[in-house]
Design an enzyme around this catalytic site. Structure first.
Site, PDB file in Angstrom:
ATOM      1  N   GLU B  89       6.366  58.002  15.497  1.00  0.00           N
ATOM      2  CA  GLU B  89       6.318  59.287  14.791  1.00  0.00           C
ATOM      3  C   GLU B  89       5.651  60.394  15.592  1.00  0.00           C
ATOM      4  OE1 GLU B  89       5.682  56.360  13.483  1.00  0.00           O
ATOM      5  OE2 GLU B  89       7.247  56.152  11.970  1.00  0.00           O
ATOM      6  N   HIS B 159       5.024  53.353   0.342  1.00  0.00           N
ATOM      7  CA  HIS B 159       6.352  53.933   0.162  1.00  0.00           C
ATOM      8  C   HIS B 159       6.344  54.876  -1.036  1.00  0.00           C
ATOM      9  CE1 HIS B 159       7.271  50.148   2.396  1.00  0.00           C
ATOM     10  NE2 HIS B 159       8.145  50.909   3.001  1.00  0.00           N
TER      11      HIS B 159
END
Ligand SMILES: Cc1ncc(C[n+]2csc(CCOP(=O)(O)OP(=O)(O)O)c2C)c(N)n1
Ligand SMILES: [Mg+2]
Lengths: 396, 354
Positions: B89, B159
């Site tokens: 990322e 999540h």
């Protein structure tokens, strides 16, 4: 691709007992289970090394160890298959990543180390936990979010831990656990107790910047850290070669030595981990790249068949399966009969079913657990209901 | 790719959540019914089509992404413009900033908002301040960061998070969150074409669940303009993203008790549209803010403080915040954690009867 090359190589070397003098007839597996007679075998393929020696391919085992490996791996396999069904029945919620196919890594590693050594891994953690001495009941309770789980039901599939056995879990952010492993290793080095940390990560995780930070830190400070890349060749749907300029993960450390290991051969894994532990205590970090394979998709929502061929999966199952390898060795050395091994598989199945039944009896955590363990008790969380006074939560 | 099915399943098991839609209010809309991920997909098609300097990239994006938002883009526009990145990322965003600095439109996907943190430094220290500290010589205004955020019913710790407030503390970037397919398309196109770096959080709960008619043509919706999506007189409710559908249900329930609620979709969190919120609070005299992120330090706190400053004498009750609890996002107690309809309804009543 590397996988198919390896599988043909390992196929031809699958079973090569070095000593044929050892064909003592044993007919009962229970007798074998206590039989410590030395058997000498060779690992599937030679190790490949990067700036270090290679361990010997020749390893010693015993009927007892072979039977134990068979049983332990069969148990893991069964446990993961059962988790699959529980997930489909919606008894397991959240995200769930299964380990079937990779069992030899967890088992081989445990066989080479002690519970004083630390292990830290990512979210594919059920079998690593079991290997550290966790129980099936704790596994299934945690999976189903029950009080009896190894994280009191608060972690779920991705967050298994076992402190008394040096298992630091169970991490959700890809790559994040590896520098943590360096910290553990520093602590170990400081306490001079001759223990090491195994920090596990995937082939996808190998591309995170944190990995390289961890490598430099551990090499700079000579930490007893073993970085274990469980290369199952995919990070979600991405094949290793799509994401890595060099998928030779054992060489990724440059100045840090590395070994490439057939992660489907429990003896190769054991031998490599033993070698790595000695190396790390003397010389600092080392990378072990375990060439392995996951049969299931990435997580429960991935059928695992869109980015790889069915032939590839069945090829690995046929030629490299870690449990089948042991089964063949057991037969080749006349340690147990086909029926005896089948019986063991039946037994573990029963064990798993019983653990599930028991886990279902375990109560859900108390709702108040939502507020515990955020901070140390008394230093912590306050939560106010919509009336701004009381602590309360209303179900929808 | 198979991973796509993940959220189809996740989404079906929260009965309480009804998709929010704007189509009732906007009659001139013509177009096909689209769900939210398809609307995003359409916006990305248009962005790539209308500007050859647009690039779309991220983990598994070339295959369509976990949520199918980038389906078909690589086939249509080629692998040089729509491509997979490694799992990294920080690298993805640093790369995006550089690409944007060369005058391109870089649309980076972070697979889940929970995984934006490894890239936090790039966003906060590089992207947000590039223009300022170079005295306007350089900028990465072409950068748009897309990331699915929020609860899905049982996503657990990693999540489900809603990290928008972290980014609202960073002058130099914009933060935008759509509530429905049409909003998603129009706002995303604005974000991609805005000359400032933008973080665009997509409510993953609504990817499939929210369906409305979306015009097929290229259209943009203005940034930094809130929208009053329901008019009322007794209390103003402010929210964004998936939370609006929950808030609307609470408004409908409150109406049965004779309470008339005004509901505002903030749409852009920074720089936010104070005028619209202030005007509404001046009318109703009461304010409730609701978001999924933990209440402490959430963006609701900023709205509350601002409104107290500017509308103090008009307020008839303390500002109310119905938000996520101050705990990590839990796996087993999601319904307790969430700012549910009943919690909002209680707070509406408590505020009105103060
Ligand atoms: C920082 C971060 N980015 C993305 C993800 C989403 N994600 C979870 S697992 C995974 C793939 C990891 O692959 P690999 O490291 O090879 O491990 P494997 O799943 O094969 O065991 C991705 C992209 C994540 N959890 N964390
Ligand atoms: Mg992998």
């Amino acid at each position: 691709m590397a996988l198919s090359r390896l599988s043909s190589a390992s196929g031809s070397n699958l079973l090569k007992p070095l000593t044929s003098a050892l064909s003592l007839r044993r007919s009962i597996s229970s007798a074998a289970a206590d039989d410590n007679t030395t058997i000498t075998i060779e690992t599937s393929i030679p190790f490949t090394s990067h700036v270090c020696d290679v361990p010997s391919r020749t390893v010693e085992t015993s009927p007892k160890e072979l039977m134990k490996f068979f049983r332990d791996m069969a148990l893991m396999r069964r446990m993961e298959i059962a988790a699959d069904s529980l997930y489909k029945a919606k008894l397991i919620r959240g995200f769930c990543h299964l380990y079937d196919g990779q069992e030899a890594v967890a088992i081989g590693m445990e066989a080479a180390i002690t519970k004083k050594d630390c292990i830290i891994t990512a979210y594919r953690d059920h079998c690593t936990f079991l290997g550290r001495g966790g129980t099936l009941l704790q596994v299934f309770s945690e999976l189903m979010g029950r009080q009896g789980g190894c994280s009191k039901g608060k972690g779920g599939s991705m967050h298994f831990y076992k402190k008394d056995a040096g298992f630091y879990g169970g991490h959700g952010i890809v790559g994040a656990q590896v520098p943590l492993g360096c910290g553990l290793a520093f602590g170990q080095k400081y306490s001079k107790d001759e223990t090491v940390t195994f920090a596990l990560y995937g082939d996808g995780a190998a591309n995170q910047g944190q990995l390289f930070e961890a490598l430099n830190i551990s090499a700079l400070w000579d930490l007893p850290a073993i970085l274990v890349c469980e290369n199952n060749h995919y990070g979600m749907g991405t094949a290793e070669w799509r994401a890595a300029k060099s998928p030779a993960y054992y060489k990724r450390g440059d100045y840090v030595p590395g070994l490439k290991v057939d992660g489907m051969d429990v003896f190769a894994v054991k031998q490599a981990c033993k070698f790595a532990k000695e190396h790390a205590l003397k010389n600092g970090p080392i990378i072990l790249e375990m060439d392995t394979y996951r049969y299931h998709g990435h997580s429960m929502s991935d059928p695992g068949s869109t980015y790889r061929t069915r032939d590839e999966i069945s090829g690995v199952r046929q030629e490299r399966d870690p449990i089948e390898r042991i089964r063949k060795l057991v037969f080749a050395h006349d340690i147990a009969t086909e029926k005896e091994l089948k019986d063991i598989e039946k037994e573990v199945r029963k064990e798993v079913d019983e653990a599930i039944a028991q886990a279902k009896e375990s109560p859900m955590p108390e709702p108040s657990e939502l507020f515990t363990n955020v901070y140390v008790k008394g230093y912590g969380v306050e939560s106010f209901g919509p009336d701004r006074k009381e602590v309360r939560a209303v179900l929808p | 790719m198979g991973i796509r099915r993940r959220f189809g399943r996740l989404i079906t098991n929260w009965v309480d959540r009804k998709p929010f839609s704007t189509s009732s209010a906007i009659v001139e809309q013509t177009g096909k019914p689209l769900n939210l991920y398809s609307a995003i997909n359409q916006a990305l098609h248009i962005a790539l089509e209308t500007d050859p300097r647009t690039y779309v990239f991220g983990e598994d994006v070339g295959f369509g992404g976990v949520f199918r938002c980038t389906t078909g883009l690589a086939d249509r526009f080629g692998k040089k413009r729509v491509f997979n990145t490694p799992l990294c990322e920080q690298g993805i965003l640093g790369f995006g900033i550089g690409l944007a600095a060369m005058g391109n439109r870089a649309v980076a996907e972070i697979q889940f908002a929970d995984y934006i943190f490894p890239a936090f430094d790039q966003i906060v220290n590089e992207a947000a301040k590039f223009r300022y500290r170079s005295g306007n010589q350089f900028n990465c205004g072409g950068l748009t960061i897309r990331a699915p955020y929020g609860a899905v019913g049982h996503g657990g710790h990693y999540h489900s998070q809603s990290p928008e407030a972290f980014f609202c503390h960073v002058p130099g970037i914009k933060v935008v969150i759509p509530r429905s397919p049409r909003q998603a398309k129009g706002l995303l196109l604005s974000c991609i074409r805005d000359p400032n770096p933008v973080v665009f959080f997509e409510p993953k709960w609504l990817y499939r669940l929210s369906v409305e008619e979306v015009a097929e043509h290229d259209f943009m919706l203005p940034l930094s303009e809130a929208e009053v999506i329901r008019e009322g007189n007794d209390i103003t409710l402010v929210g964004w993203g998936a939370q609006l559908s929950i808030m609307e249900q609470a408004c409908l329930e409150a109406e049965k008790d004779g309470i008339s609620c005004e509901l505002i979709d903030l749409r852009t969190l920074i720089p936010w549209d104070k005028d619209t919120v202030e005007a509404s609070v001046r009318k109703t005299g009461r304010l409730l803010i609701s978001h999924e992120a933990p209440v402490t330090g959430g963006f609701g706190a900023e709205i509350s403080a601002s409104i107290v400053e500017s509308c103090f004498l008009k307020l008839e009750a303390p500002v109310s915040r119905v938000c996520g609890l101050d705990t990590p996002f839990p796996l087993v107690f999601e319904p307790f954690y969430m700012p549910t309809k009943n919690k909002i309804l209680d707070a509406i009543k408590a505020t009105v009867n103060y």
